[in-house]
Motif scaffolding. Sequence first.
Motif, PDB file in Angstrom:
ATOM      1  N   MET A   1      24.014   6.345 -32.864  1.00 36.75           N
ATOM      2  CA  MET A   1      24.142   6.627 -34.292  1.00 36.75           C
ATOM      3  C   MET A   1      22.769   6.770 -34.943  1.00 36.75           C
ATOM      4  N   LEU A   2      21.831   5.914 -34.569  1.00 34.95           N
ATOM      5  CA  LEU A   2      20.487   5.973 -35.132  1.00 34.95           C
ATOM      6  C   LEU A   2      19.822   7.306 -34.812  1.00 34.95           C
ATOM      7  N   CYS A   3      19.917   7.736 -33.565  1.00 34.94           N
ATOM      8  CA  CYS A   3      19.334   9.026 -33.187  1.00 34.94           C
ATOM      9  C   CYS A   3      19.997  10.172 -33.947  1.00 34.94           C
ATOM     10  N   GLY A   4      21.313  10.080 -34.136  1.00 38.91           N
ATOM     11  CA  GLY A   4      22.024  11.110 -34.874  1.00 38.91           C
ATOM     12  C   GLY A   4      21.606  11.181 -36.334  1.00 38.91           C
ATOM     13  N   LEU A   5      21.307  10.031 -36.926  1.00 38.10           N
ATOM     14  CA  LEU A   5      20.859   9.999 -38.320  1.00 38.10           C
ATOM     15  C   LEU A   5      19.438  10.551 -38.451  1.00 38.10           C
ATOM     16  N   ILE A   6      18.581  10.186 -37.503  1.00 45.05           N
ATOM     17  CA  ILE A   6      17.198  10.664 -37.546  1.00 45.05           C
ATOM     18  C   ILE A   6      17.145  12.188 -37.457  1.00 45.05           C
ATOM     19  N   GLU A   7      18.029  12.762 -36.649  1.00 47.95           N
ATOM     20  CA  GLU A   7      18.023  14.208 -36.457  1.00 47.95           C
ATOM     21  C   GLU A   7      19.184  14.878 -37.184  1.00 47.95           C
ATOM     22  N   ARG A   8      19.552  14.357 -38.318  1.00 49.64           N
ATOM     23  CA  ARG A   8      20.761  14.811 -39.002  1.00 49.64           C
ATOM     24  C   ARG A   8      20.742  16.301 -39.337  1.00 49.64           C
ATOM     25  N   GLN A   9      19.584  16.844 -39.642  1.00 51.17           N
ATOM     26  CA  GLN A   9      19.522  18.265 -39.985  1.00 51.17           C
ATOM     27  C   GLN A   9      19.681  19.167 -38.766  1.00 51.17           C
ATOM     28  N   GLN A  10      19.453  18.608 -37.565  1.00 53.88           N
ATOM     29  CA  GLN A  10      19.571  19.389 -36.341  1.00 53.88           C
ATOM     30  C   GLN A  10      21.002  19.438 -35.799  1.00 53.88           C
ATOM     31  N   VAL A  11      21.849  18.548 -36.300  1.00 52.87           N
ATOM     32  CA  VAL A  11      23.197  18.420 -35.747  1.00 52.87           C
ATOM     33  C   VAL A  11      24.082  19.596 -36.167  1.00 52.87           C
ATOM     34  N   LEU A  12      24.604  20.308 -35.182  1.00 53.17           N
ATOM     35  CA  LEU A  12      25.498  21.444 -35.431  1.00 53.17           C
ATOM     36  C   LEU A  12      26.946  21.140 -35.077  1.00 53.17           C
ATOM     37  N   ARG A  13      27.163  20.074 -34.306  1.00 54.01           N
ATOM     38  CA  ARG A  13      28.522  19.690 -33.951  1.00 54.01           C
ATOM     39  C   ARG A  13      28.562  18.198 -33.651  1.00 54.01           C
TER      40      ARG A  13
ATOM     41  N   PRO B   1      20.059  20.410 -15.780  1.00 50.41           N
ATOM     42  CA  PRO B   1      18.975  21.295 -16.241  1.00 50.41           C
ATOM     43  C   PRO B   1      19.081  21.541 -17.742  1.00 50.41           C
ATOM     44  N   TYR B   2      17.964  21.859 -18.337  1.00 55.43           N
ATOM     45  CA  TYR B   2      17.935  22.130 -19.776  1.00 55.43           C
ATOM     46  C   TYR B   2      18.778  23.357 -20.107  1.00 55.43           C
ATOM     47  N   ASP B   3      19.587  23.224 -21.115  1.00 59.07           N
ATOM     48  CA  ASP B   3      20.418  24.321 -21.608  1.00 59.07           C
ATOM     49  C   ASP B   3      20.374  24.247 -23.132  1.00 59.07           C
ATOM     50  N   PRO B   4      19.839  25.248 -23.802  1.00 59.06           N
ATOM     51  CA  PRO B   4      19.711  25.182 -25.263  1.00 59.06           C
ATOM     52  C   PRO B   4      21.038  25.024 -25.994  1.00 59.06           C
ATOM     53  N   TYR B   5      22.139  25.342 -25.326  1.00 61.92           N
ATOM     54  CA  TYR B   5      23.451  25.203 -25.938  1.00 61.92           C
ATOM     55  C   TYR B   5      24.057  23.817 -25.704  1.00 61.92           C
ATOM     56  N   MET B   6      23.365  22.987 -24.923  1.00 64.55           N
ATOM     57  CA  MET B   6      23.920  21.682 -24.559  1.00 64.55           C
ATOM     58  C   MET B   6      22.906  20.568 -24.776  1.00 64.55           C
ATOM     59  N   VAL B   7      22.207  20.603 -25.895  1.00 68.90           N
ATOM     60  CA  VAL B   7      21.220  19.573 -26.200  1.00 68.90           C
ATOM     61  C   VAL B   7      21.879  18.507 -27.077  1.00 68.90           C
ATOM     62  N   TYR B   8      21.733  17.249 -26.692  1.00 71.08           N
ATOM     63  CA  TYR B   8      22.321  16.138 -27.441  1.00 71.08           C
ATOM     64  C   TYR B   8      21.245  15.369 -28.196  1.00 71.08           C
ATOM     65  N   THR B   9      21.628  14.779 -29.312  1.00 71.78           N
ATOM     66  CA  THR B   9      20.714  13.884 -30.018  1.00 71.78           C
ATOM     67  C   THR B   9      20.569  12.571 -29.269  1.00 71.78           C
ATOM     68  N   SER B  10      21.567  12.185 -28.498  1.00 69.53           N
ATOM     69  CA  SER B  10      21.551  10.898 -27.790  1.00 69.53           C
ATOM     70  C   SER B  10      20.805  11.018 -26.461  1.00 69.53           C
ATOM     71  N   PRO B  11      19.736  10.276 -26.266  1.00 64.05           N
ATOM     72  CA  PRO B  11      19.086  10.247 -24.956  1.00 64.05           C
ATOM     73  C   PRO B  11      20.030   9.650 -23.914  1.00 64.05           C
ATOM     74  N   ASN B  12      19.822  10.006 -22.656  1.00 62.89           N
ATOM     75  CA  ASN B  12      20.666   9.472 -21.579  1.00 62.89           C
ATOM     76  C   ASN B  12      20.720   7.951 -21.591  1.00 62.89           C
ATOM     77  N   GLU B  13      19.580   7.315 -21.903  1.00 61.17           N
ATOM     78  CA  GLU B  13      19.512   5.861 -21.864  1.00 61.17           C
ATOM     79  C   GLU B  13      20.512   5.222 -22.827  1.00 61.17           C
ATOM     80  N   THR B  14      20.746   5.869 -23.975  1.00 62.70           N
ATOM     81  CA  THR B  14      21.682   5.305 -24.955  1.00 62.70           C
ATOM     82  C   THR B  14      23.123   5.461 -24.499  1.00 62.70           C
ATOM     83  N   ILE B  15      23.402   6.538 -23.766  1.00 63.75           N
ATOM     84  CA  ILE B  15      24.759   6.782 -23.260  1.00 63.75           C
ATOM     85  C   ILE B  15      25.070   5.854 -22.097  1.00 63.75           C
ATOM     86  N   LEU B  16      24.075   5.597 -21.261  1.00 64.85           N
ATOM     87  CA  LEU B  16      24.291   4.845 -20.020  1.00 64.85           C
ATOM     88  C   LEU B  16      24.212   3.336 -20.206  1.00 64.85           C
TER      89      LEU B  16
END
Length: 503
Positions: A213-225, A186-201
Motif C-alpha cells: 500500500m505504501l509503494c502504491g501511495l508513493i507512486e499514485r500518479q503512475q498507477v493505471l490499474r 523479464p522486464y515488460d513495460p506492460y507488466m510493471v508493478y508498484t510492489s517490489p517482489n520483496e513486499t509480495i513474497l
Amino acid sequence: MAVDSTLSSPLSPPACEKDAKALHFIEETTRHADMVQEKVLAEILSRNAEVEYLKPFKLGGATGRETFKSKIPVITYEDLQPEIQRIANGDRSAILSAHPISEFLTSSGTSAGERKLMPTIQEELDRRQLLYSLLMPVMNLYVPGLDKGKGLYFLFVKSETKTPGGLLARPVLTSYYKSEHFKTRPYDPYMVYTSPNETILCADSFQSMYSQMLCGLIERQQVLRLGAVFASGLLRAIRFLQLHWQSLVNDIETGTLNQRIVDPSIRDCISKVLKPDQKLAAFIRNECSKENWEGIITRIWPNTKYLDVIVTGAMAQYIPTLDYYSGGLPLACTMYASSECYFGLNLNPMCKPSEVSYTIMPNMAYFEFLPHEPGSAGLTRDSPPKLVDLVDVEVGKEYELVITTYAGLYRYRVGDILRVTGFHNSAPQFHFVRRKNVLLSIDSDKTDEAELQAAVQNASQRLCEFNTSVVEYTSYADTKTIPGHYVIYWELLVKDSADSPTK
C-alpha cells in the motif's frame, strides 16, 4: 462441430510485435481446437502409459479418444485420495504421472469444506506462465497506453506446509509467486508493478499489505490499474487503508518506515523509494480523513483505467461496493484457473461482470464436459457418463467441467458448472455459473452457492432505499429450532449515516 460465433473476427490490431505473436497464438490454437485437443490427449497418454493408475485399464499403448473414453472412468477427488496419500507420504514411484510430482497445490476448500491436495509437475509452471503471457496482449486491445504507467496489485503468498513425505503443499499462486518464472521475469513495460517482489513474497500479511500500500501511495500518479486476485482481496486493501492511513501518511511525511515493518528485505527495498514528501502526505491525509469514501480509488489514484479482479461466481456480491469505492470503474476479469489446472482467458475483459465469458485454451489440458441438468442426481453405475468434447458443446447448455492433465488427473470432475455462451473460432466460451457443492444443509435440504447468493441479492434490494449495500455476508444452519433455518449475517456499507436502515 460448432463453429464461429460471438468473436469470429481476429484479435487485432496488436499493440506491439510481442503482442502480435501472442494474439496469433490465440487465433491458431482456438481455430484448430479439436486438433490441439487430440494432440494434448495423445501426449498425456503416451508419456504416462506406464504409470500405475492407468495400467489396470489396459490401454495397450492406445492414445486415441475412443479407447480412452471407453476404458478410463470419470472420477472425483475422493476416488484419487488413496493415490494422493501415498504420494504425500513419500512414495516416489510413477503412480499418477511419469514425471515426478514436484509439489501439491492446495485448493481453497470451498467445494466441500476441506482442503484438497492437487499433484503437479514442474513443467506445469511453463503452461501457467504461457497463459499469463496472453493476458496483457488481449487487454491492450481494449485499453491503450498501459505501458505508460504501473499496476498496483495486492498480491500475497500464503502459508505452506510439507507432507509427511517432504513435498511442499501450498496454494497455486503462492507456488507461482515463489517460482523463478515470477521472481526473475523479464522486464515488460506492460507488466510493471508498484510492489517490489520483496513486499509480495513476505509471508507476514500485515507487513506485506502495508508495504504494498505504501509503494502504491508513493507512486499514485503512475498507477493505471488496480488489482487483486479476487474482489474481496481488493476490498480488504481498501479496508486496510481506512485503518492504517495515518501511519502511512506519517511514513511519507517523514521519509521513515513504520517500525512494525521488520522484514529486512522490505526495509531495504522501501528505503530506495521512500523520501520525505509533505505535499503527498497532506493530500492523502485530506482524502482519507473525510467521512465519505465514495470514489476513494480514483481520488487517490486518479489515472486508474480499470480494476483487475475476479467478480464472477461468489465474488459478484462485491460489485456494488467496488463501484462505490471506485466511482464505477470498469471491472476486468481476465482469466479462469484453479489449483487443478489453468483453463482459459477472457477475450473481452472490459465487458460487464454479468457478461464475462472465458475462452478455454485447448493446449492447457484435455477437456470434456458432462451435461448438467439442474436437480439431477449425477453419475451412477447404472447411467454411464456421456461426456462431450470441447468443440461439441452447445450454446446455452450447462456442463460440469472434466479434465485430464499432464500432471496425472484423468477424467477428473472439477466441480465447476459452466454455461456455453458462444465460440471464438472453434473454441467454446463459458460463463462460470457456480461450484457444484453444498454450502448449507438442514436434514435433507441442500442449498448451494448460487441459491444462497441469489437470496442475499434479492433481500439486499430492500437496502437500496436506504442508500446501503451489502459488503460481505456469512451464514450457518441453525438446527436448534424446529423447523431448522438458515441464519445470514450481513456487513453493510452505509453511504449516508443520516438514513441508515438500522435507525
